[in-house]
Write a protein that holds these residues in place. Structure first.
Motif, PDB file in Angstrom:
ATOM      1  N   GLN A 167       0.827  -1.195   0.000  1.00 23.57           N
ATOM      2  CA  GLN A 167       0.000   0.000   0.000  1.00 23.57           C
ATOM      3  C   GLN A 167       0.867   1.253   0.000  1.00 23.57           C
ATOM      4  OE1 GLN A 167      -2.535  -0.409   3.394  1.00 23.57           O
ATOM      5  NE2 GLN A 167      -3.718  -2.090   2.512  1.00 23.57           N
ATOM      6  N   GLY A 168       1.993   1.173   0.764  1.00 24.09           N
ATOM      7  CA  GLY A 168       2.881   2.325   0.810  1.00 24.09           C
ATOM      8  C   GLY A 168       3.479   2.621  -0.543  1.00 24.09           C
ATOM      9  N   ASN A 169       3.898   1.548  -1.264  1.00 26.12           N
ATOM     10  CA  ASN A 169       4.464   1.755  -2.596  1.00 26.12           C
ATOM     11  C   ASN A 169       3.442   2.366  -3.534  1.00 26.12           C
ATOM     12  OD1 ASN A 169       6.937   0.744  -1.847  1.00 26.12           O
ATOM     13  ND2 ASN A 169       6.517  -1.334  -2.548  1.00 26.12           N
ATOM     14  N   ALA A 170       2.176   1.901  -3.435  1.00 27.85           N
ATOM     15  CA  ALA A 170       1.125   2.441  -4.291  1.00 27.85           C
ATOM     16  C   ALA A 170       0.897   3.907  -3.978  1.00 27.85           C
ATOM     17  CB  ALA A 170      -0.156   1.648  -4.106  1.00 27.85           C
ATOM     18  N   SER A 171       0.884   4.220  -2.665  1.00 30.71           N
ATOM     19  CA  SER A 171       0.619   5.607  -2.291  1.00 30.71           C
ATOM     20  C   SER A 171       1.785   6.511  -2.661  1.00 30.71           C
ATOM     21  CB  SER A 171       0.336   5.701  -0.785  1.00 30.71           C
ATOM     22  OG  SER A 171       1.489   5.340  -0.044  1.00 30.71           O
ATOM     23  N   LYS A 172       2.987   5.934  -2.743  1.00 28.83           N
ATOM     24  CA  LYS A 172       4.139   6.735  -3.140  1.00 28.83           C
ATOM     25  C   LYS A 172       4.139   7.001  -4.638  1.00 28.83           C
ATOM     26  CE  LYS A 172       7.162   5.238   0.618  1.00 28.83           C
ATOM     27  NZ  LYS A 172       8.336   4.435   1.007  1.00 28.83           N
ATOM     28  N   GLY A 173       3.248   6.338  -5.362  1.00 28.02           N
ATOM     29  CA  GLY A 173       3.074   6.691  -6.758  1.00 28.02           C
ATOM     30  C   GLY A 173       3.857   5.884  -7.759  1.00 28.02           C
ATOM     31  N   GLN A 174       3.888   4.567  -7.585  1.00 33.44           N
ATOM     32  CA  GLN A 174       4.500   3.745  -8.615  1.00 33.44           C
ATOM     33  C   GLN A 174       3.718   3.923  -9.911  1.00 33.44           C
ATOM     34  OE1 GLN A 174       4.625  -0.276  -7.141  1.00 33.44           O
ATOM     35  NE2 GLN A 174       6.642   0.015  -6.242  1.00 33.44           N
ATOM     36  N   VAL A 175       4.432   4.047 -11.019  1.00 32.99           N
ATOM     37  CA  VAL A 175       3.776   4.299 -12.296  1.00 32.99           C
ATOM     38  C   VAL A 175       3.036   3.046 -12.752  1.00 32.99           C
ATOM     39  CG1 VAL A 175       4.143   4.898 -14.700  1.00 32.99           C
ATOM     40  CG2 VAL A 175       5.474   6.036 -12.920  1.00 32.99           C
ATOM     41  N   PRO A 176       1.732   3.128 -12.991  1.00 32.32           N
ATOM     42  CA  PRO A 176       0.952   1.954 -13.391  1.00 32.32           C
ATOM     43  C   PRO A 176       0.840   1.819 -14.901  1.00 32.32           C
ATOM     44  CG  PRO A 176      -0.534   3.748 -12.866  1.00 32.32           C
ATOM     45  CD  PRO A 176       0.867   4.293 -12.706  1.00 32.32           C
ATOM     46  N   TYR A 177       0.211   0.714 -15.335  1.00 34.87           N
ATOM     47  CA  TYR A 177      -0.164   0.466 -16.735  1.00 34.87           C
ATOM     48  C   TYR A 177       1.037   0.380 -17.678  1.00 34.87           C
ATOM     49  CZ  TYR A 177      -4.024   2.857 -14.374  1.00 34.87           C
ATOM     50  OH  TYR A 177      -4.949   3.279 -13.446  1.00 34.87           O
ATOM     51  N   VAL A 178       2.207   0.061 -17.142  1.00 36.59           N
ATOM     52  CA  VAL A 178       3.405  -0.042 -17.986  1.00 36.59           C
ATOM     53  C   VAL A 178       3.395  -1.389 -18.696  1.00 36.59           C
ATOM     54  CG1 VAL A 178       5.920  -0.069 -18.040  1.00 36.59           C
ATOM     55  CG2 VAL A 178       4.723   1.473 -16.473  1.00 36.59           C
ATOM     56  N   GLU A 179       3.510  -1.378 -20.014  1.00 32.42           N
ATOM     57  CA  GLU A 179       3.501  -2.608 -20.793  1.00 32.42           C
ATOM     58  C   GLU A 179       4.831  -3.347 -20.681  1.00 32.42           C
ATOM     59  OE1 GLU A 179       0.495  -1.789 -24.446  1.00 32.42           O
ATOM     60  OE2 GLU A 179       2.535  -1.066 -24.717  1.00 32.42           O
ATOM     61  N   GLU A 180       4.768  -4.675 -20.602  1.00 33.95           N
ATOM     62  CA  GLU A 180       5.997  -5.463 -20.607  1.00 33.95           C
ATOM     63  C   GLU A 180       6.731  -5.294 -21.930  1.00 33.95           C
ATOM     64  OE1 GLU A 180       5.483  -9.521 -19.564  1.00 33.95           O
ATOM     65  OE2 GLU A 180       4.440  -9.084 -17.687  1.00 33.95           O
ATOM     66  N   VAL A 181       5.975  -5.270 -23.006  1.00 34.24           N
ATOM     67  CA  VAL A 181       6.540  -4.985 -24.328  1.00 34.24           C
ATOM     68  C   VAL A 181       5.849  -3.734 -24.848  1.00 34.24           C
ATOM     69  CG1 VAL A 181       6.885  -5.806 -26.682  1.00 34.24           C
ATOM     70  CG2 VAL A 181       6.966  -7.432 -24.767  1.00 34.24           C
ATOM     71  N   PHE A 182       6.601  -2.652 -24.979  1.00 36.23           N
ATOM     72  CA  PHE A 182       6.043  -1.370 -25.386  1.00 36.23           C
ATOM     73  C   PHE A 182       5.465  -1.496 -26.791  1.00 36.23           C
ATOM     74  CE2 PHE A 182       6.916   3.310 -26.450  1.00 36.23           C
ATOM     75  CZ  PHE A 182       5.737   3.722 -25.844  1.00 36.23           C
ATOM     76  N   SER A 183       4.157  -1.285 -26.930  1.00 34.71           N
ATOM     77  CA  SER A 183       3.482  -1.570 -28.196  1.00 34.71           C
ATOM     78  C   SER A 183       3.436  -0.385 -29.158  1.00 34.71           C
ATOM     79  CB  SER A 183       2.052  -2.055 -27.918  1.00 34.71           C
ATOM     80  OG  SER A 183       1.296  -1.071 -27.235  1.00 34.71           O
ATOM     81  N   PHE A 184       3.878   0.785 -28.709  1.00 32.49           N
ATOM     82  CA  PHE A 184       3.837   1.941 -29.611  1.00 32.49           C
ATOM     83  C   PHE A 184       4.959   1.850 -30.645  1.00 32.49           C
ATOM     84  CE2 PHE A 184       5.254   6.203 -30.830  1.00 32.49           C
ATOM     85  CZ  PHE A 184       4.071   6.707 -31.363  1.00 32.49           C
ATOM     86  N   VAL A 185       4.586   1.996 -31.912  1.00 30.27           N
ATOM     87  CA  VAL A 185       5.572   2.010 -32.997  1.00 30.27           C
ATOM     88  C   VAL A 185       5.348   3.276 -33.818  1.00 30.27           C
ATOM     89  CG1 VAL A 185       6.441   0.838 -35.047  1.00 30.27           C
ATOM     90  CG2 VAL A 185       5.591  -0.502 -33.103  1.00 30.27           C
ATOM     91  N   PRO A 186       6.287   4.208 -33.816  1.00 33.67           N
ATOM     92  CA  PRO A 186       6.090   5.449 -34.570  1.00 33.67           C
ATOM     93  C   PRO A 186       6.034   5.196 -36.070  1.00 33.67           C
ATOM     94  CG  PRO A 186       8.341   5.310 -33.748  1.00 33.67           C
ATOM     95  CD  PRO A 186       7.591   4.167 -33.119  1.00 33.67           C
TER      96      PRO A 186
END
Length: 276
Positions: free
Chosen positions: A58-77
């Motif tokens: 809970q402490g880590n969550a409240s400290k603001g760990q960045v969520p929704y990070v993809e294991e494989v970044f799907s954005f391709v320019p």
């Protein structure tokens, strides 16, 4: 609770045992019971292992760990540059030549960061001053946001998205204002990101630790595939939904906060639009 019950049972058991118990054996048991009492007290004061792990999570969550990070970044320019602007040839203090606004803005340099940046003014919206609509079909759009503030909440909230025309006569506040189609709003004071579309009536809000972004560089990546739109802050995917109907003509816009407190500042730069 279980540890306390066991401890109480041990104490009662030995308190009422016959005196014939070996004294040395009793001393060992007494030492163990006393140690167990100390352990139980520590657990009660500090929490059990399970409680500690839960509290840590809970402490880590409240400290603001960045969520929704993809294991494989799907954005391709996109592979073909359609439009790009890094303000290299702009004069400091002026509005960049390829941009227009209903308010104010100026080209600046930011200590510690390379290149030039467009400083946004309160209640100001910005569009490209080229009548340049987004490419038809599939395309990608990327840009950087730089924040400067004592606290992130001093920034308030900014938004960006796509509009049906290239007019910028007033401040664009959302997807239902001034002929807009989509809006992504970064709520720095409320620590969330909202996406909406007046075309498809999509509306969603995701928690995001924007209170950690008072002095940061945020890379925004957008991929449009027909009516579908994906959006990322750095490598966190915050949208993958149908946002357009019938592939309308689209013009990109950015809107500064209504007002910023305590000298907070926002800058944008490194805009790149590409298709395949």
């Amino acid at each position: 609770m279980k540890k306390t019950t066991i401890l109480s049972g041990l104490i009662l058991l030995f308190a009422f045992s016959p005196i014939t118990t070996n004294a040395q054996f009793w001393k060992k048991i007494q030492d163990k019971v006393e140690k167990k009492a100390v352990d139980v007290t520590d657990d009660m004061l500090n929490g059990s292992n399970d409680q500690e792990e839960s509290t840590t999570a809970q402490g880590n969550a409240s400290k603001g760990q960045v969520p929704y990070v993809e294991e494989v970044f799907s954005f391709v320019p996109g592979s073909n540059i359609y439009f790009q602007d890094d303000y290299d040839n702009e004069n400091l203090g002026s509005m960049p030549r390829y941009w227009k606004t209903n308010g104010t803005g100026s080209i600046v340099e930011i200590p510690g960061l390379p290149g030039k940046w467009l400083k946004l003014g309160d209640r100001s919206s910005y569009k490209l001053d080229t009548l340049l609509a987004m490419p038809k079909g599939n395309f990608t759009l990327e840009f950087d946001i730089v924040t400067r503030s004592d606290k992130a909440k001093d920034i308030g909230g900014m938004n960006f998205g796509f509009s049906k025309d290239n007019a910028v006569r007033s401040w664009i506040s959302d997807a239902y204002n001034d002929n807009s189609i989509t809006s992504t709003e970064l709520h720095f004071w409320n620590r969330d990101v909202s996406n909406s579309s007046s075309d498809t009536k999509v509306s969603n809000t995701l928690d995001f630790p924007l209170d950690n972004y008072g002095n940061a560089l945020i890379h925004v990546s957008i991929a449009v595939d027909g009516g579908q739109m994906r959006l990322y802050l750095d490598k966190s995917k915050l949208l993958d939904a149908k946002m357009f109907l019938n592939e309308p003509t689209k013009y990109f816009y950015i809107s500064a906060p209504l007002d910023m407190d305590q000298g907070a500042q926002l800058f944008i730069g490194n805009l790149k639009i590409a298709n395949n």
